[in-house]
Design a protein around this motif. Structure first.
Motif, PDB file in Angstrom:
ATOM      1  N   LYS A 104       0.835  -1.212   0.000  1.00  0.00           N
ATOM      2  CA  LYS A 104       0.000   0.000   0.000  1.00  0.00           C
ATOM      3  C   LYS A 104       0.867   1.259   0.000  1.00  0.00           C
ATOM      4  O   LYS A 104       0.628   2.200  -0.770  1.00  0.00           O
ATOM      5  N   TRP A 105       1.914   1.272   0.849  1.00  0.00           N
ATOM      6  CA  TRP A 105       2.758   2.468   0.942  1.00  0.00           C
ATOM      7  C   TRP A 105       3.682   2.605  -0.259  1.00  0.00           C
ATOM      8  O   TRP A 105       3.952   3.723  -0.718  1.00  0.00           O
ATOM      9  N   TYR A 106       4.181   1.483  -0.770  1.00  0.00           N
ATOM     10  CA  TYR A 106       4.961   1.545  -2.008  1.00  0.00           C
ATOM     11  C   TYR A 106       4.117   2.148  -3.123  1.00  0.00           C
ATOM     12  O   TYR A 106       4.599   2.971  -3.910  1.00  0.00           O
ATOM     13  N   ARG A 107       2.860   1.710  -3.196  1.00  0.00           N
ATOM     14  CA  ARG A 107       1.972   2.223  -4.256  1.00  0.00           C
ATOM     15  C   ARG A 107       1.744   3.721  -4.115  1.00  0.00           C
ATOM     16  O   ARG A 107       1.708   4.454  -5.104  1.00  0.00           O
ATOM     17  N   LYS A 108       1.567   4.172  -2.877  1.00  0.00           N
ATOM     18  CA  LYS A 108       1.347   5.618  -2.662  1.00  0.00           C
ATOM     19  C   LYS A 108       2.558   6.415  -3.151  1.00  0.00           C
ATOM     20  O   LYS A 108       2.421   7.413  -3.858  1.00  0.00           O
ATOM     21  N   ALA A 109       3.762   5.991  -2.738  1.00  0.00           N
ATOM     22  CA  ALA A 109       4.980   6.701  -3.127  1.00  0.00           C
ATOM     23  C   ALA A 109       5.215   6.580  -4.631  1.00  0.00           C
ATOM     24  O   ALA A 109       5.623   7.543  -5.288  1.00  0.00           O
ATOM     25  N   ALA A 110       4.959   5.397  -5.183  1.00  0.00           N
ATOM     26  CA  ALA A 110       5.124   5.190  -6.628  1.00  0.00           C
ATOM     27  C   ALA A 110       4.166   6.083  -7.411  1.00  0.00           C
ATOM     28  O   ALA A 110       4.541   6.668  -8.435  1.00  0.00           O
ATOM     29  N   GLY A 111       2.955   6.219  -6.903  1.00  0.00           N
ATOM     30  CA  GLY A 111       1.964   7.076  -7.556  1.00  0.00           C
ATOM     31  C   GLY A 111       2.365   8.534  -7.554  1.00  0.00           C
ATOM     32  O   GLY A 111       1.900   9.314  -8.389  1.00  0.00           O
ATOM     33  N   LEU A 112       3.253   8.906  -6.614  1.00  0.00           N
ATOM     34  CA  LEU A 112       3.763  10.285  -6.548  1.00  0.00           C
ATOM     35  C   LEU A 112       5.085  10.442  -7.307  1.00  0.00           C
ATOM     36  O   LEU A 112       5.750  11.464  -7.199  1.00  0.00           O
ATOM     37  N   GLY A 113       5.463   9.371  -8.045  1.00  0.00           N
ATOM     38  CA  GLY A 113       6.633   9.462  -8.934  1.00  0.00           C
ATOM     39  C   GLY A 113       7.942   9.002  -8.345  1.00  0.00           C
ATOM     40  O   GLY A 113       8.998   9.214  -8.954  1.00  0.00           O
ATOM     41  N   ASP A 114       7.922   8.354  -7.181  1.00  0.00           N
ATOM     42  CA  ASP A 114       9.173   7.896  -6.560  1.00  0.00           C
ATOM     43  C   ASP A 114       9.651   6.613  -7.239  1.00  0.00           C
ATOM     44  O   ASP A 114       9.008   5.565  -7.134  1.00  0.00           O
ATOM     45  N   THR A 115      10.782   6.687  -7.930  1.00  0.00           N
ATOM     46  CA  THR A 115      11.262   5.537  -8.710  1.00  0.00           C
ATOM     47  C   THR A 115      11.741   4.392  -7.827  1.00  0.00           C
ATOM     48  O   THR A 115      11.632   3.223  -8.201  1.00  0.00           O
ATOM     49  N   ASP A 116      12.277   4.707  -6.626  1.00  0.00           N
ATOM     50  CA  ASP A 116      12.672   3.643  -5.693  1.00  0.00           C
ATOM     51  C   ASP A 116      11.447   2.860  -5.243  1.00  0.00           C
ATOM     52  O   ASP A 116      11.500   1.630  -5.089  1.00  0.00           O
ATOM     53  N   ALA A 117      10.349   3.568  -5.014  1.00  0.00           N
ATOM     54  CA  ALA A 117       9.108   2.895  -4.614  1.00  0.00           C
ATOM     55  C   ALA A 117       8.586   2.018  -5.744  1.00  0.00           C
ATOM     56  O   ALA A 117       8.122   0.896  -5.507  1.00  0.00           O
ATOM     57  N   MET A 118       8.654   2.508  -6.972  1.00  0.00           N
ATOM     58  CA  MET A 118       8.235   1.705  -8.128  1.00  0.00           C
ATOM     59  C   MET A 118       9.048   0.413  -8.200  1.00  0.00           C
ATOM     60  O   MET A 118       8.515  -0.673  -8.413  1.00  0.00           O
ATOM     61  N   PHE A 119      10.371   0.565  -8.022  1.00  0.00           N
ATOM     62  CA  PHE A 119      11.273  -0.590  -8.068  1.00  0.00           C
ATOM     63  C   PHE A 119      10.921  -1.592  -6.974  1.00  0.00           C
ATOM     64  O   PHE A 119      10.810  -2.794  -7.216  1.00  0.00           O
ATOM     65  N   ASN A 120      10.751  -1.095  -5.748  1.00  0.00           N
ATOM     66  CA  ASN A 120      10.464  -1.990  -4.627  1.00  0.00           C
ATOM     67  C   ASN A 120       9.081  -2.614  -4.720  1.00  0.00           C
ATOM     68  O   ASN A 120       8.889  -3.758  -4.301  1.00  0.00           O
ATOM     69  N   LEU A 121       8.150  -1.885  -5.293  1.00  0.00           N
ATOM     70  CA  LEU A 121       6.831  -2.463  -5.547  1.00  0.00           C
ATOM     71  C   LEU A 121       6.952  -3.603  -6.550  1.00  0.00           C
ATOM     72  O   LEU A 121       6.371  -4.684  -6.353  1.00  0.00           O
ATOM     73  N   GLY A 122       7.720  -3.375  -7.608  1.00  0.00           N
ATOM     74  CA  GLY A 122       7.960  -4.431  -8.594  1.00  0.00           C
ATOM     75  C   GLY A 122       8.604  -5.652  -7.960  1.00  0.00           C
ATOM     76  O   GLY A 122       8.205  -6.796  -8.229  1.00  0.00           O
ATOM     77  N   PHE A 123       9.579  -5.405  -7.080  1.00  0.00           N
ATOM     78  CA  PHE A 123      10.280  -6.508  -6.407  1.00  0.00           C
ATOM     79  C   PHE A 123       9.315  -7.315  -5.537  1.00  0.00           C
ATOM     80  O   PHE A 123       9.319  -8.552  -5.554  1.00  0.00           O
TER      81      PHE A 123
END
Length: 301
Positions: free
Chosen positions: A128-147
């Protein structure tokens, strides 16, 4: 002029003077002005003082100032307080401050909260938190969500997030996307992403690129990338370089590479080195096979 204004008691001027002194390497003087400004209630000064204290190894006092600023609503201080609490093994309290900073829109706090939750086995909430940060453009969050998604077997969705992060220049996302593409039989596209990541200096990408090039018979270019990764100390690269050199008939050089890979704890190299040693080197070959067995290398049986 800032010093004149600062002496008149204006908290903002004291803060700006502290920042100026910090930038010019005069940390001791900066600390003095941060303390004065913080004493007058400036939360940015409290935060900067906490940061300076952390940088100089005074974590206990840094915590006090981060806490003061956090309690007044400074989300950067709340985030740094969370980091400091995590560092000192107080994860439960760190979570509280990450949540406060994340609730104020700090994507770094969202990411750290995700890390903490994942470590504690609360993957659903971490997502949930990775998605929130990823939705705000954080590339580290996108990466960790993918992982996280890849680990859960949600490969298609993992690919989407790796791709989004990779497109925005995240080197580790590029290599993980490349790995995913290799595993799903899309070597040509994988090569493209491995090249991009390797160009950013990612040693794992160099190794994977070398592997792809070996498998497609492009040994000269494979050697180039393997050598770059070997120079950076990667054991798989030394092993792969040995394969390239062996295929090219440069047996003595291949032996050197396998030996280097063994030094870097690449256990499969025991077998390949044993197989290309001269037949008269019976003792060393026997030793290498025994070592391979000890490390559980199946081909040694």
């Amino acid at each position: 002029w800032l010093q004149k204004i600062s002496k008149s008691g204006e908290a903002n001027s004291m803060l700006y003077l502290g920042v100026l002194l910090t930038k010019t390497g005069r940390g001791q003087e900066a600390e003095k002005w941060y303390r004065k400004s913080a004493g007058l209630g400036d939360t940015d000064a409290m935060y900067n003082l906490g940061f300076l204290l952390t940088e100089t190894g005074r974590d206990q006092e840094a915590e006090e100032w981060y806490r003061k600023a956090s309690e007044i609503g400074h989300f950067n201080a709340a985030y740094n307080l969370g980091l400091l609490l995590t560092k000192t093994g107080r994860g439960q309290e760190a979570e509280e401050w990450y949540r406060k900073a994340a609730g104020l829109g700090d994507t770094d706090a969202m990411l750290q909260l995700g890390f903490l939750l994942k470590r504690e086995g609360r993957g659903q909430e971490a997502e949930k938190w990775y998605r929130k940060a990823a939705g705000l453009g954080d590339t580290d969050a996108m990466f960790n969500l993918g992982f996280l998604l890849k680990r859960e077997g949600r490969v298609q969705e993992a690919e989407e997030w790796y791709r989004k992060s990779a497109v925005l220049g995240h080197s580790n996302a590029m290599i993980n996307l490349g790995n995913l593409l290799i595993n799903t039989g899309r070597g040509q596209e994988a090569e493209k992403w491995c090249r991009k990541s390797a160009a950013h200096g990612n040693v794992g990408a160099m190794v994977n690129l070398g592997f792809l090039l070996i498998n497609t018979g492009r040994l000269q270019e494979a050697e180039k990338w393997c050598r770059k990764a070997v120079d950076l100390g990667h054991s798989n690269a030394a092993y792969n370089l040995g394969i390239v050199l062996e295929k090219d008939g440069r047996t003595e050089e291949a032996q050197e590479c396998y030996r280097k890979a063994i030094q870097l704890n690449h256990h499969c190299s025991f077998i390949l080195l044993a197989e290309i040693l001269p037949s008269e080197e019976v003792g060393e070959r026997e030793f290498l096979y025994k070592q391979a067995l000890e490390y559980g290398v199946r081909d040694a049986e």
